[in-house]
Enzyme design. Structure first.
Site, PDB file in Angstrom:
ATOM      1  N   ARG A  53       0.435  -0.911  -0.333  1.00 35.56           N
ATOM      2  CA  ARG A  53      -0.152   0.194  -0.162  1.00 35.56           C
ATOM      3  C   ARG A  53       0.721   1.329   0.257  1.00 35.56           C
ATOM      4  O   ARG A  53       1.663   1.004   0.227  1.00 35.56           O
ATOM      5  CB  ARG A  53      -1.173   0.274   0.943  1.00 35.56           C
ATOM      6  CG  ARG A  53      -0.447  -1.070   2.971  1.00 35.56           C
ATOM      7  CD  ARG A  53       0.891   0.114   2.763  1.00 35.56           C
ATOM      8  NE  ARG A  53       0.328   1.311   3.257  1.00 35.56           N
ATOM      9  CZ  ARG A  53       1.196   2.103   3.518  1.00 35.56           C
ATOM     10  NH1 ARG A  53       2.552   1.473   3.311  1.00 35.56           N
ATOM     11  NH2 ARG A  53       1.396   3.644   3.790  1.00 35.56           N
ATOM     12  N   GLY A  54       0.323   2.391   0.439  1.00 37.15           N
ATOM     13  CA  GLY A  54       1.000   3.425  -0.135  1.00 37.15           C
ATOM     14  C   GLY A  54       1.080   3.581  -1.655  1.00 37.15           C
ATOM     15  O   GLY A  54       1.784   2.942  -3.069  1.00 37.15           O
ATOM     16  N   ASP A 242      -1.879  10.451  -1.804  1.00 32.37           N
ATOM     17  CA  ASP A 242      -2.283   9.874  -2.869  1.00 32.37           C
ATOM     18  C   ASP A 242      -2.185  10.262  -4.294  1.00 32.37           C
ATOM     19  O   ASP A 242      -2.476   9.058  -5.090  1.00 32.37           O
ATOM     20  CB  ASP A 242      -3.199   8.452  -2.203  1.00 32.37           C
ATOM     21  CG  ASP A 242      -3.182   7.734  -1.381  1.00 32.37           C
ATOM     22  OD1 ASP A 242      -2.607   6.827  -1.174  1.00 32.37           O
ATOM     23  OD2 ASP A 242      -2.840   8.656   0.267  1.00 32.37           O
ATOM     24  N   ASN A 252      -5.259  12.964   0.175  1.00 31.64           N
ATOM     25  CA  ASN A 252      -4.395  11.385   1.710  1.00 31.64           C
ATOM     26  C   ASN A 252      -4.766  10.766   2.422  1.00 31.64           C
ATOM     27  O   ASN A 252      -6.278  11.115   2.656  1.00 31.64           O
ATOM     28  CB  ASN A 252      -2.813  12.659   2.217  1.00 31.64           C
ATOM     29  CG  ASN A 252      -1.863  11.789   2.951  1.00 31.64           C
ATOM     30  OD1 ASN A 252      -1.914  10.772   2.357  1.00 31.64           O
ATOM     31  ND2 ASN A 252      -1.222  11.562   3.824  1.00 31.64           N
TER      32      ASN A 252
END
Ligand code: MRU
Length: 358
Positions: A53-54, A242, A252
């Protein structure tokens, strides 16, 4: 960066076994597990269930996902269909579509004999580029930390939200990269780490990786940052994103907007660190950003180690209660002090971004 003293990246290609390897982040911080991705469905699932993720790492995994699809079946229809399923695996992080589009553009230019090598080379290039971008974000952000340190001549206290660390990228991280550079340079830093409910990326991943690099940090409940700012115990905030629009509006992890409001009210600099792969040049209105809504069980249940050291999931809410689980929010550009990118620091605005990225 290091785990148990050994250097790792979050994703890499195992040439010998022809598999993609990832650190399974659903098992952290209590178990360190390396997992193989052998098919495009493995890559799609790893993104969906957040083994990876990220935003930047989601992009890197999607790139390898296209390569795995080509390895499975280099029929153009199969590859195109797989690309579509990859893009649908999570809606908010723009790096996902950015990486798949870049891969597809590259491989659709070549003939069948070359397509597998070209796909692997491009996936590796996307990841290597991200490492370089994040390192440069660190060097650019370091100047801000040094400036604060030179003024106060004591520990620089930095608040961060979610995990925008090396575990969210390929290496270095975005928000953490300036912190790692400052620490390596001997500048005393201390990080306030928002636990970041409901999945606790701050506690489980950011504090974990900072500990492994021996960077002093303290986990706080998400609602604690405001009083710490009022008390003058926060010198700056730095978070990831994001998807940042060309307007400078920043999407985000849920809770970032509230942190930015508190920082604004207390005149605390609020920086956002991002590689150019996270800029959305097309969407102009932040209400058009697709905000992921995840399973509310992520809120009502929590995982941890029981007394015999086994990972256990327990219900923490009243059985009859309902909840919603929105995963991201948007911080309007007016609350962002600056954007820290691989090409430098700019104002959170169209002119600011265009001054760095023509
Ligand atoms: O739901 P996640 O864990 O993928 O959310 C991650 C974030 O919000 C990060 O801050 C963002 O992706 C930047 S990562 C460098």
């Amino acid at each position: 960066m290091k785990i148990n003293g050994k250097k790792y990246q979050t994703i890499w290609f195992d040439e010998e076994n022809r598999v993609v390897k990832i650190i399974d982040q659903t098992k952290l911080p209590h178990q360190f597990t390396i997992k193989d991705l052998k098919t495009v469905n493995d890559a799609i699932n790893a993104i969906k269930v957040m083994e990876v993720r990220g935003a930047p790492l989601i992009g890197g995994t999607a790139a390898y996902g296209v390569f795995l699809a080509v390895m499975e079946n280099n029929n153009p229809n199969f590859i195109k269909q797989s690309a579509g399923f990859l893009i649908q695996s999570r809606p908010t992080a723009i790096n996902l579509k950015w990486a798949v589009d870049r891969m597809m553009k590259k491989i659709l230019e070549v003939n069948n004999n070359e397509v597998l090598k070209v796909a692997l080379d491009e996936a590796k290039a996307i990841c290597e580029e991200d490492v370089k971008f994040c390192e440069n974000i660190g060097l650019n952000g370091l100047k801000i930390i040094e400036e604060i340190y030179n003024k106060k001549k004591s520990t620089v206290n930095i608040l961060t939200h979610c995990n925008a660390g090396w575990l969210a990228t390929i290496n270095w991280g975005t928000a953490t990269s300036p912190i790692y550079h400052a620490h390596k340079k001997g500048i005393p830093v201390h990080v306030w780490v928002d636990e970041t409910r409901p999945r606790n990326q701050g506690a489980n991943l950011t504090s974990y990786e900072l500990n492994e690099e021996e960077v002093p940090n303290t986990i706080i409940a998400d609602n604690t940052g405001g009083i710490l700012m009022q008390r003058g115990e926060v010198d700056m905030c730095i978070v990831g994103t994001d998807r940042t629009l060309s307007t400078g509006d920043v999407c985000n992890k849920i809770g970032t907007y509230l942190k930015a409001l508190a920082a604004h009210d207390n005149n605390i600099p609020f920086y956002v660190a991002l590689p150019s792969s996270t800029i959305d040049w097309d969407t102009k209105n932040f209400n058009d950003i697709p905000i992921e809504e995840r399973n509310s069980e992520e809120l009502s249940h929590i995982e941890g180690l029981d007394e015999s050291g086994n990972v256990k999931k327990v219900l923490i809410y009243p059985k009859k209660s309902k909840s919603i689980n929105l995963a991201f929010d948007v911080t309007p550009a007016k609350y962002v002090t600056g954007l820290i990118t691989e090409k430098g620091i700019c104002e959170a605005s169209e002119d600011g971004l265009k001054s760095l990225f023509k």
